[in-house]
Motif scaffolding. Structure first.
Motif, PDB file in Angstrom:
ATOM      1  N   LYS A  42      24.604  46.502  46.454  1.00 26.96           N
ATOM      2  CA  LYS A  42      25.937  46.272  45.883  1.00 26.96           C
ATOM      3  C   LYS A  42      27.021  46.499  46.933  1.00 26.96           C
ATOM      4  O   LYS A  42      27.978  45.726  47.039  1.00 26.96           O
ATOM      5  CB  LYS A  42      26.163  47.194  44.683  1.00 26.96           C
ATOM      6  CG  LYS A  42      27.447  46.911  43.911  1.00 26.96           C
ATOM      7  CD  LYS A  42      27.518  47.718  42.625  1.00 26.96           C
ATOM      8  CE  LYS A  42      28.737  47.318  41.814  1.00 26.96           C
ATOM      9  NZ  LYS A  42      28.804  48.060  40.515  1.00 26.96           N
ATOM     10  N   ALA A  43      26.872  47.558  47.699  1.00 30.78           N
ATOM     11  CA  ALA A  43      27.828  47.829  48.781  1.00 30.78           C
ATOM     12  C   ALA A  43      27.801  46.702  49.807  1.00 30.78           C
ATOM     13  O   ALA A  43      28.848  46.271  50.303  1.00 30.78           O
ATOM     14  CB  ALA A  43      27.504  49.162  49.445  1.00 30.78           C
ATOM     15  N   LEU A  44      26.601  46.204  50.110  1.00 23.78           N
ATOM     16  CA  LEU A  44      26.461  45.106  51.063  1.00 23.78           C
ATOM     17  C   LEU A  44      27.109  43.837  50.528  1.00 23.78           C
ATOM     18  O   LEU A  44      27.754  43.085  51.286  1.00 23.78           O
ATOM     19  CB  LEU A  44      24.979  44.861  51.353  1.00 23.78           C
ATOM     20  CG  LEU A  44      24.658  43.851  52.471  1.00 23.78           C
ATOM     21  CD1 LEU A  44      25.226  44.333  53.798  1.00 23.78           C
ATOM     22  CD2 LEU A  44      23.154  43.637  52.569  1.00 23.78           C
ATOM     23  N   ALA A  45      26.987  43.599  49.211  1.00 22.72           N
ATOM     24  CA  ALA A  45      27.632  42.438  48.583  1.00 22.72           C
ATOM     25  C   ALA A  45      29.148  42.532  48.727  1.00 22.72           C
ATOM     26  O   ALA A  45      29.827  41.527  48.962  1.00 22.72           O
ATOM     27  CB  ALA A  45      27.236  42.353  47.111  1.00 22.72           C
ATOM     28  N   GLY A  46      29.677  43.753  48.608  1.00 23.62           N
ATOM     29  CA  GLY A  46      31.114  43.952  48.787  1.00 23.62           C
ATOM     30  C   GLY A  46      31.565  43.611  50.190  1.00 23.62           C
ATOM     31  O   GLY A  46      32.614  42.982  50.393  1.00 23.62           O
ATOM     32  N   VAL A  47      30.782  44.029  51.180  1.00 25.05           N
ATOM     33  CA  VAL A  47      31.100  43.697  52.578  1.00 25.05           C
ATOM     34  C   VAL A  47      31.095  42.181  52.767  1.00 25.05           C
ATOM     35  O   VAL A  47      31.972  41.622  53.450  1.00 25.05           O
ATOM     36  CB  VAL A  47      30.089  44.364  53.534  1.00 25.05           C
ATOM     37  CG1 VAL A  47      30.298  43.876  54.967  1.00 25.05           C
ATOM     38  CG2 VAL A  47      30.206  45.878  53.464  1.00 25.05           C
ATOM     39  N   LEU A  48      30.124  41.507  52.157  1.00 26.89           N
ATOM     40  CA  LEU A  48      30.034  40.049  52.272  1.00 26.89           C
ATOM     41  C   LEU A  48      31.234  39.372  51.625  1.00 26.89           C
ATOM     42  O   LEU A  48      31.782  38.397  52.167  1.00 26.89           O
ATOM     43  CB  LEU A  48      28.740  39.553  51.612  1.00 26.89           C
ATOM     44  CG  LEU A  48      28.477  38.040  51.688  1.00 26.89           C
ATOM     45  CD1 LEU A  48      28.375  37.588  53.142  1.00 26.89           C
ATOM     46  CD2 LEU A  48      27.212  37.677  50.929  1.00 26.89           C
ATOM     47  N   ASP A 107      32.118  51.150  44.687  1.00 25.79           N
ATOM     48  CA  ASP A 107      31.219  51.369  43.544  1.00 25.79           C
ATOM     49  C   ASP A 107      29.763  51.472  44.006  1.00 25.79           C
ATOM     50  O   ASP A 107      29.001  52.304  43.507  1.00 25.79           O
ATOM     51  CB  ASP A 107      31.356  50.226  42.525  1.00 25.79           C
ATOM     52  CG  ASP A 107      32.690  50.242  41.801  1.00 25.79           C
ATOM     53  OD1 ASP A 107      33.391  51.275  41.883  1.00 25.79           O
ATOM     54  OD2 ASP A 107      33.036  49.225  41.174  1.00 25.79           O
ATOM     55  N   GLY A 108      29.378  50.620  44.957  1.00 25.75           N
ATOM     56  CA  GLY A 108      28.011  50.635  45.471  1.00 25.75           C
ATOM     57  C   GLY A 108      27.667  51.959  46.144  1.00 25.75           C
ATOM     58  O   GLY A 108      26.580  52.508  45.948  1.00 25.75           O
ATOM     59  N   LEU A 109      28.624  52.492  46.913  1.00 31.34           N
ATOM     60  CA  LEU A 109      28.387  53.773  47.588  1.00 31.34           C
ATOM     61  C   LEU A 109      28.312  54.927  46.586  1.00 31.34           C
ATOM     62  O   LEU A 109      27.462  55.811  46.709  1.00 31.34           O
ATOM     63  CB  LEU A 109      29.501  54.022  48.609  1.00 31.34           C
ATOM     64  CG  LEU A 109      29.549  53.066  49.815  1.00 31.34           C
ATOM     65  CD1 LEU A 109      30.756  53.361  50.685  1.00 31.34           C
ATOM     66  CD2 LEU A 109      28.258  53.155  50.637  1.00 31.34           C
ATOM     67  N   LYS A 110      29.212  54.889  45.585  1.00 28.40           N
ATOM     68  CA  LYS A 110      29.197  55.951  44.572  1.00 28.40           C
ATOM     69  C   LYS A 110      27.909  55.935  43.762  1.00 28.40           C
ATOM     70  O   LYS A 110      27.386  56.976  43.372  1.00 28.40           O
ATOM     71  CB  LYS A 110      30.396  55.789  43.636  1.00 28.40           C
ATOM     72  CG  LYS A 110      31.734  56.144  44.254  1.00 28.40           C
ATOM     73  CD  LYS A 110      32.873  55.867  43.292  1.00 28.40           C
ATOM     74  CE  LYS A 110      34.223  56.145  43.939  1.00 28.40           C
ATOM     75  NZ  LYS A 110      35.349  55.792  43.025  1.00 28.40           N
ATOM     76  N   GLN A 111      27.402  54.737  43.486  1.00 29.41           N
ATOM     77  CA  GLN A 111      26.204  54.581  42.655  1.00 29.41           C
ATOM     78  C   GLN A 111      24.919  54.572  43.485  1.00 29.41           C
ATOM     79  O   GLN A 111      23.828  54.380  42.948  1.00 29.41           O
ATOM     80  CB  GLN A 111      26.318  53.288  41.838  1.00 29.41           C
ATOM     81  CG  GLN A 111      27.493  53.275  40.872  1.00 29.41           C
ATOM     82  CD  GLN A 111      27.854  51.874  40.384  1.00 29.41           C
ATOM     83  OE1 GLN A 111      27.110  50.912  40.602  1.00 29.41           O
ATOM     84  NE2 GLN A 111      28.999  51.749  39.723  1.00 29.41           N
ATOM     85  N   HIS A 112      25.076  54.750  44.797  1.00 29.53           N
ATOM     86  CA  HIS A 112      23.937  54.739  45.729  1.00 29.53           C
ATOM     87  C   HIS A 112      23.147  53.431  45.621  1.00 29.53           C
ATOM     88  O   HIS A 112      21.915  53.427  45.654  1.00 29.53           O
ATOM     89  CB  HIS A 112      23.019  55.940  45.467  1.00 29.53           C
ATOM     90  CG  HIS A 112      23.720  57.261  45.545  1.00 29.53           C
ATOM     91  ND1 HIS A 112      24.153  57.801  46.738  1.00 29.53           N
ATOM     92  CD2 HIS A 112      24.093  58.133  44.570  1.00 29.53           C
ATOM     93  CE1 HIS A 112      24.744  58.958  46.509  1.00 29.53           C
ATOM     94  NE2 HIS A 112      24.739  59.182  45.206  1.00 29.53           N
ATOM     95  N   GLN A 113      23.898  52.330  45.470  1.00 31.34           N
ATOM     96  CA  GLN A 113      23.294  50.995  45.405  1.00 31.34           C
ATOM     97  C   GLN A 113      23.648  50.244  46.688  1.00 31.34           C
ATOM     98  O   GLN A 113      24.732  49.669  46.808  1.00 31.34           O
ATOM     99  CB  GLN A 113      23.777  50.234  44.172  1.00 31.34           C
ATOM    100  CG  GLN A 113      23.375  50.877  42.858  1.00 31.34           C
ATOM    101  CD  GLN A 113      23.862  50.093  41.646  1.00 31.34           C
ATOM    102  OE1 GLN A 113      24.247  48.926  41.748  1.00 31.34           O
ATOM    103  NE2 GLN A 113      23.843  50.743  40.491  1.00 31.34           N
ATOM    104  N   PHE A 114      22.738  50.271  47.637  1.00 34.75           N
ATOM    105  CA  PHE A 114      22.985  49.688  48.954  1.00 34.75           C
ATOM    106  C   PHE A 114      23.299  48.201  48.872  1.00 34.75           C
ATOM    107  O   PHE A 114      24.215  47.706  49.544  1.00 34.75           O
ATOM    108  CB  PHE A 114      21.779  49.917  49.857  1.00 34.75           C
ATOM    109  CG  PHE A 114      21.892  49.243  51.199  1.00 34.75           C
ATOM    110  CD1 PHE A 114      22.730  49.739  52.181  1.00 34.75           C
ATOM    111  CD2 PHE A 114      21.168  48.075  51.462  1.00 34.75           C
ATOM    112  CE1 PHE A 114      22.842  49.112  53.409  1.00 34.75           C
ATOM    113  CE2 PHE A 114      21.279  47.439  52.685  1.00 34.75           C
ATOM    114  CZ  PHE A 114      22.117  47.957  53.657  1.00 34.75           C
TER     115      PHE A 114
END
Length: 268
Positions: free
Chosen positions: A131-137, A122-129
């Motif tokens: 959020k994507a980083l939170a997913g990795v965490l 979702d973070g990558l699709k929404q271009h929200q870095f």
């Protein structure tokens, strides 16, 4: 006008759950009564069980209306099972069986990883870095906690490690170890049933350690591949809903079998 949903051929979610708990019960009969002479082939019947429930956890996570609540239910199951195991072992201990069963740990970690993957996507699709980083965490946290727990077990605070294991699910204490990540793999392949089945077959091959001796005696985890038989004919329908029964059956039948073995003097 209400249109009645046509039932498809194949097994429903409910059907597969029933098959899973039947095989699970048989497997745990072997676990508790192996020293009383229950043969090894009984244990073989239980090898597909974890894979079946990992697959169902993918379905549950994908279709639930509240993913966080689903995660919380699994976490509660982990805590209840862990505390219950301690209590039952304390009251009815002294047998050869170590009561450490807790599939809720594996399922929680698997679903948490799925949630992390979804958050990254979702973070990558929404271009929200961030959020994507939170997913990795989210994905990394269980591994970080596992490493910390291992350090605590080897250090001066090792006496407290058992309490931490009761509270924090990590791959270190999971029943299936790193194989719990078969669930997230099936999540990534959820739109391609055939590839999910190939993923299961690959995991089964890896589980042999590429040692092909004792495949029907001591090295039997590869029989998890038999899960492809019911899962390949899953029709995607929910079927009957008995959510409370399935959550309750797991701890109750394990504790019941353990206490029965203790009453009969098995393993003492």
């Amino acid at each position: 006008m209400l249109i009645e949903k046509v039932k498809k051929k194949g097994l429903t979610n409910f059907d597969i759950k029933v098959l899973g708990i039947v095989l699970m019960f048989i497997d745990h009969v072997h676990e508790m009564f192996a020293t009383a002479g229950v043969p090894t082939w009984v244990d073989m019947l239980g090898r597909p069980v974890a894979t079946i429930f990992m697959f169902l956890s993918v379905e549950g996570f994908t279709h639930t209306h509240n993913q966080k609540r689903y995660l919380f239910r699994l976490l509660i199951g982990f805590w209840v099972m862990g505390i219950g195991n301690l209590m039952v072992s304390h009251l009815f201990g002294g047998t050869d069986v170590i009561l450490a069963n807790n599939i809720f740990c594996d399922l929680f970690l698997g679903v948490l990883t799925m949630y992390g993957i979804q958050t990254v996507s979702d973070g990558l699709k929404q271009h929200q870095f961030l959020k994507a980083l939170a997913g990795v965490l989210i994905i990394a946290l269980p591994l970080i906690f596992g490493a910390l727990l291992m350090g605590i077990m080897q250090g001066s605070l090792s006496a407290y490690s058992s309490y931490l294991m009761l509270g924090i699910p990590t791959p270190l204490i999971a029943e299936n170890s790193v194989f719990l990540y078969l669930g997230p793999v099936m999540y990534l392949l959820r739109r391609h049933r055939g590839w999910q089945m190939i993923g299961i077959a690959c995991a089964a091959l890896i589980s042999t350690g590429f040692n092909f001796t004792g495949l029907f005696t001591t090295n039997i985890q590869w029989l998890m591949v038999l899960a492809v038989l019911p899962l390949s004919v899953y029709n995607g329908q929910l079927g009957k809903s008995m959510k409370g029964f399935f959550y309750g059956f797991y701890p109750i039948h394990i504790w019941g079998l353990y206490i029965l073995a203790w009453l009969l003097g098995v393993g003492r």
